[in-house]
Motif scaffolding. Structure first.
Motif, PDB file in Angstrom:
ATOM      1  N   GLY A   1       0.833  -1.197   0.000  1.00 52.68           N
ATOM      2  CA  GLY A   1       0.000   0.000   0.000  1.00 52.68           C
ATOM      3  C   GLY A   1       0.863   1.240   0.000  1.00 52.68           C
ATOM      4  O   GLY A   1       1.837   1.314   0.751  1.00 52.68           O
TER       5      GLY A   1
ATOM      6  N   LYS B   1      -5.414   0.727   0.908  1.00 58.26           N
ATOM      7  CA  LYS B   1      -4.991  -0.059  -0.255  1.00 58.26           C
ATOM      8  C   LYS B   1      -4.412  -1.412   0.178  1.00 58.26           C
ATOM      9  O   LYS B   1      -4.665  -2.440  -0.456  1.00 58.26           O
ATOM     10  CB  LYS B   1      -3.951   0.707  -1.063  1.00 58.26           C
ATOM     11  N   TYR B   2      -3.622  -1.390   1.233  1.00 57.44           N
ATOM     12  CA  TYR B   2      -3.014  -2.621   1.748  1.00 57.44           C
ATOM     13  C   TYR B   2      -4.095  -3.638   2.133  1.00 57.44           C
ATOM     14  O   TYR B   2      -3.999  -4.820   1.808  1.00 57.44           O
ATOM     15  CB  TYR B   2      -2.143  -2.284   2.953  1.00 57.44           C
TER      16      TYR B   2
ATOM     17  N   SER C   1       1.553  -1.759  -5.282  1.00 58.68           N
ATOM     18  CA  SER C   1       0.581  -0.679  -5.136  1.00 58.68           C
ATOM     19  C   SER C   1       1.049   0.499  -5.984  1.00 58.68           C
ATOM     20  O   SER C   1       2.251   0.743  -6.114  1.00 58.68           O
ATOM     21  CB  SER C   1       0.473  -0.270  -3.658  1.00 58.68           C
TER      22      SER C   1
END
Length: 224
Positions: free
Chosen positions: A5, A63-64, A204
């Motif tokens: 992320g 995001k992670y 990412s």
């Protein structure tokens, strides 16, 4: 859970007045994070930089987590930064520099611990006069997390997306000199492919205004 992320914020496109309004920043910062800003170590940091630093951390963690929790809804105040360590060496990357990547000099980075529900994360961030970029990990050690940024000329979405993917692949190719390409998973995260083979490299991508950024995780055999 192994994932990736990152985020990047173009500071010149930030509305400083809007950022300083409680009705805006209270949607990003928890009450404890608002109090954290009043600690002495942040005396030299403009409040808008503090807000967007924390935003970049929270966006990176979102995001992670999306890789493991596809239906996750982004709720910034539920992702809470516990502490922030100020860099011991404040080397500001020059504004004219068009590319930067982390090479293991952690003394130049902001870092800290973050809690989301039962999950514990750690972050590293670099602040430049023009941008803030952040990467997160579920381990305090970032030795096999690779991340960097680059400026681009065209700010159209197509060029931002292409620029981020190109930068990511250029770095991954330094480890794997084969023909690779990037596809987007239906959830939204990038997938690194060799032909139709998934390389299983968590990655990412991020972009904002004239800047693109990447991060990815390799196994312990690869280090900075």
């Amino acid at each position: 859970m192994k994932s990736a992320g990152n985020d990047i914020v173009a500071l010149r496109s930030v509305d400083k007045q809007r950022t300083s309004q409680f009705r805006f920043y209270s949607k990003i910062l928890s009450s404890s994070e608002q109090e954290l800003y009043h600690q002495p170590q942040f005396a030299e940091m403009p409040f808008e930089n503090y807000v967007w630093l924390l935003w970049s951390v929270k966006e990176s963690i979102y995001k992670y987590l999306k890789r493991a929790i596809p239906n996750l809804v982004f709720s910034p105040t539920k992702i809470v930064i516990q502490n922030i360590k100020i860099p011991t060496v404040l080397l500001m990357t020059k504004s004219e520099d068009i590319q930067w990547e982390n090479t293991g000099h952690d003394e130049e980075l902001y870092s800290g611990k973050v809690i989301y529900e039962s999950h514990i994360f750690y972050f590293q961030s670099k602040i430049n006069k023009d941008w803030i970029t952040t990467v997160v990990n579920d381990d305090e050690n970032f030795y096999n997390v690779f991340w960097g940024i680059q400026s681009i000329d065209n700010t159209g979405y197509y060029h931002q997306s292409k620029g981020a993917r190109t930068l990511l692949l250029k770095k991954i190719n330094s480890f794997f000199p084969v023909d690779l390409h990037v596809e987007k998973n239906p959830v939204g995260y990038p997938v690194i492919l060799k032909g139709i083979q998934n390389m299983d490299i968590p990655a990412s991508l991020a972009h904002d205004d004239h800047f693109v950024a990447y991060s990815f995780l390799l196994n312990s055999a690869y280090k900075k």
